[in-house]
Design a protein around this motif. Structure first.
Motif, PDB file in Angstrom:
ATOM      1  N   HIS A   3       0.827  -1.203   0.000  1.00 59.30           N
ATOM      2  CA  HIS A   3       0.000   0.000   0.000  1.00 59.30           C
ATOM      3  C   HIS A   3       0.867   1.261   0.000  1.00 59.30           C
ATOM      4  CE1 HIS A   3      -3.363   2.547   0.888  1.00 59.30           C
ATOM      5  NE2 HIS A   3      -2.792   2.969   1.966  1.00 59.30           N
ATOM      6  N   HIS A   7       1.501   4.222  -2.870  1.00 55.48           N
ATOM      7  CA  HIS A   7       1.239   5.618  -2.533  1.00 55.48           C
ATOM      8  C   HIS A   7       2.420   6.499  -2.942  1.00 55.48           C
ATOM      9  CE1 HIS A   7      -2.427   6.344  -0.431  1.00 55.48           C
ATOM     10  NE2 HIS A   7      -2.283   5.323   0.358  1.00 55.48           N
ATOM     11  N   PHE A  74      -9.216   5.909   1.430  1.00 59.79           N
ATOM     12  CA  PHE A  74     -10.163   5.082   2.187  1.00 59.79           C
ATOM     13  C   PHE A  74      -9.936   5.248   3.678  1.00 59.79           C
ATOM     14  CE2 PHE A  74      -7.694   1.131   3.339  1.00 59.79           C
ATOM     15  CZ  PHE A  74      -6.496   1.452   2.701  1.00 59.79           C
ATOM     16  N   CYS A  77      -7.442   3.234   5.837  1.00 60.90           N
ATOM     17  CA  CYS A  77      -6.024   3.352   5.487  1.00 60.90           C
ATOM     18  C   CYS A  77      -5.224   3.615   6.770  1.00 60.90           C
ATOM     19  CB  CYS A  77      -5.825   4.508   4.507  1.00 60.90           C
ATOM     20  SG  CYS A  77      -4.114   4.706   3.970  1.00 60.90           S
ATOM     21  N   ILE A  80      -1.088   6.484   5.125  1.00 64.21           N
ATOM     22  CA  ILE A  80      -0.860   7.539   4.142  1.00 64.21           C
ATOM     23  C   ILE A  80      -2.095   8.415   3.911  1.00 64.21           C
ATOM     24  CG2 ILE A  80      -0.067   8.057   1.816  1.00 64.21           C
ATOM     25  CD1 ILE A  80       2.062   6.787   3.467  1.00 64.21           C
ATOM     26  N   CYS A  81      -3.251   7.807   3.785  1.00 63.85           N
ATOM     27  CA  CYS A  81      -4.453   8.627   3.567  1.00 63.85           C
ATOM     28  C   CYS A  81      -4.669   9.644   4.680  1.00 63.85           C
ATOM     29  CB  CYS A  81      -5.711   7.778   3.421  1.00 63.85           C
ATOM     30  SG  CYS A  81      -5.818   6.858   1.886  1.00 63.85           S
ATOM     31  N   HIS A 170      -4.069   2.394  -3.956  1.00 61.39           N
ATOM     32  CA  HIS A 170      -4.698   3.473  -4.731  1.00 61.39           C
ATOM     33  C   HIS A 170      -3.705   4.593  -4.977  1.00 61.39           C
ATOM     34  CE1 HIS A 170      -5.218   6.328  -1.289  1.00 61.39           C
ATOM     35  NE2 HIS A 170      -5.053   5.210  -0.609  1.00 61.39           N
TER      36      HIS A 170
HETATM   37 NI    NI Z   1      -4.244   5.198   1.612  1.00 67.30          NI
END
Ligand code: NI
Length: 205
Positions: A3, A7, A74, A77, A80-81, A170
């Motif tokens: 993930h 990113h 999301f 997450c 990072i999100c 994503h």
């Molecule tokens: Ni994320």
């Protein structure tokens, strides 16, 4: 973690691709009236129909006249999100302190790429952590798929996590759009909130 890797890698890739497409357009139409922002001419963004954290149907045209910060991610997450959303929210807050009237012309928008788990309620709880005007959107799988395509965002289900969860790979791109929905620039959340505020000051007027 896959993930994270995605990113980190995706932003420069996307930026390079977008810069190229902007260059393709600019020379032929050069001269007066051609905007000089980084994403000028890029075909990113456009109509969608999604559901807000309070259950209302929301479309892209609902934001007409507003600058828009758009980020797909999301709520589950792990790292990072939340960091990206935190940084563009802080950057916007800093810009609002310096230029309240201009800051009020910007609407920050979070769009889920995890429609299976991100119900309107869950999205509502997530966005409440960041900025008072942050809009949180989710929708059906088909609606999210269509919106992501329109905004040149990639996502796919990633590895499972302990306890029955999963990650979503994503692209993590923070777009700035103008009042007519035109793509203007990518906000440098990787450089922190100060850099985001400086980028907003460059383009919002
Ligand atoms: Ni994320």
């Amino acid at each position: 973690m896959q993930h994270n890797k995605l990113h980190l890698n995706w932003v420069p890739l996307a930026a390079a691709a977008l810069t190229l497409s902007a260059c393709d357009v600019a020379p032929g139409s050069g001269g007066q009236g051609v905007p000089d922002w980084p994403l000028a001419g890029a075909t990113i963004g456009g109509d969608f129909e999604l559901t807000s954290s309070t259950g209302e149907t929301v479309t892209w045209t609902d934001f007409a006249g507003q600058y828009r910060i758009v980020y797909f991610g999301f709520t589950y997450c792990p790292d990072i999100c939340p960091t990206d959303v935190q940084r563009f929210s802080q950057g916007l807050a800093q810009f609002e302190q310096v230029a309240p009237e201009l800051g009020a012309k910007i609407t920050p928008i979070f769009i889920s790429v995890d429609p299976e788990r991100d119900t309107p309620e869950i999205v509502g709880e997530f966005i409440a952590n960041f900025h008072p005007r942050l809009v949180g959107l989710t929708g059906s799988s088909d609606q999210i798929k269509a919106a992501a395509k329109t905004f040149a965002v990639f996502y796919s289900r990633g590895e499972d996590t302990p306890g029955g969860g999963y990650l979503v790979d994503h692209s993590a791109v923070v777009y700035l759009f103008g009042p007519d929905g035109e793509p203007i620039a990518i906000l440098p959340t990787d450089q922190g909130a100060d850099a985001v505020a400086a980028e907003l000051a460059k383009w919002v007027n």
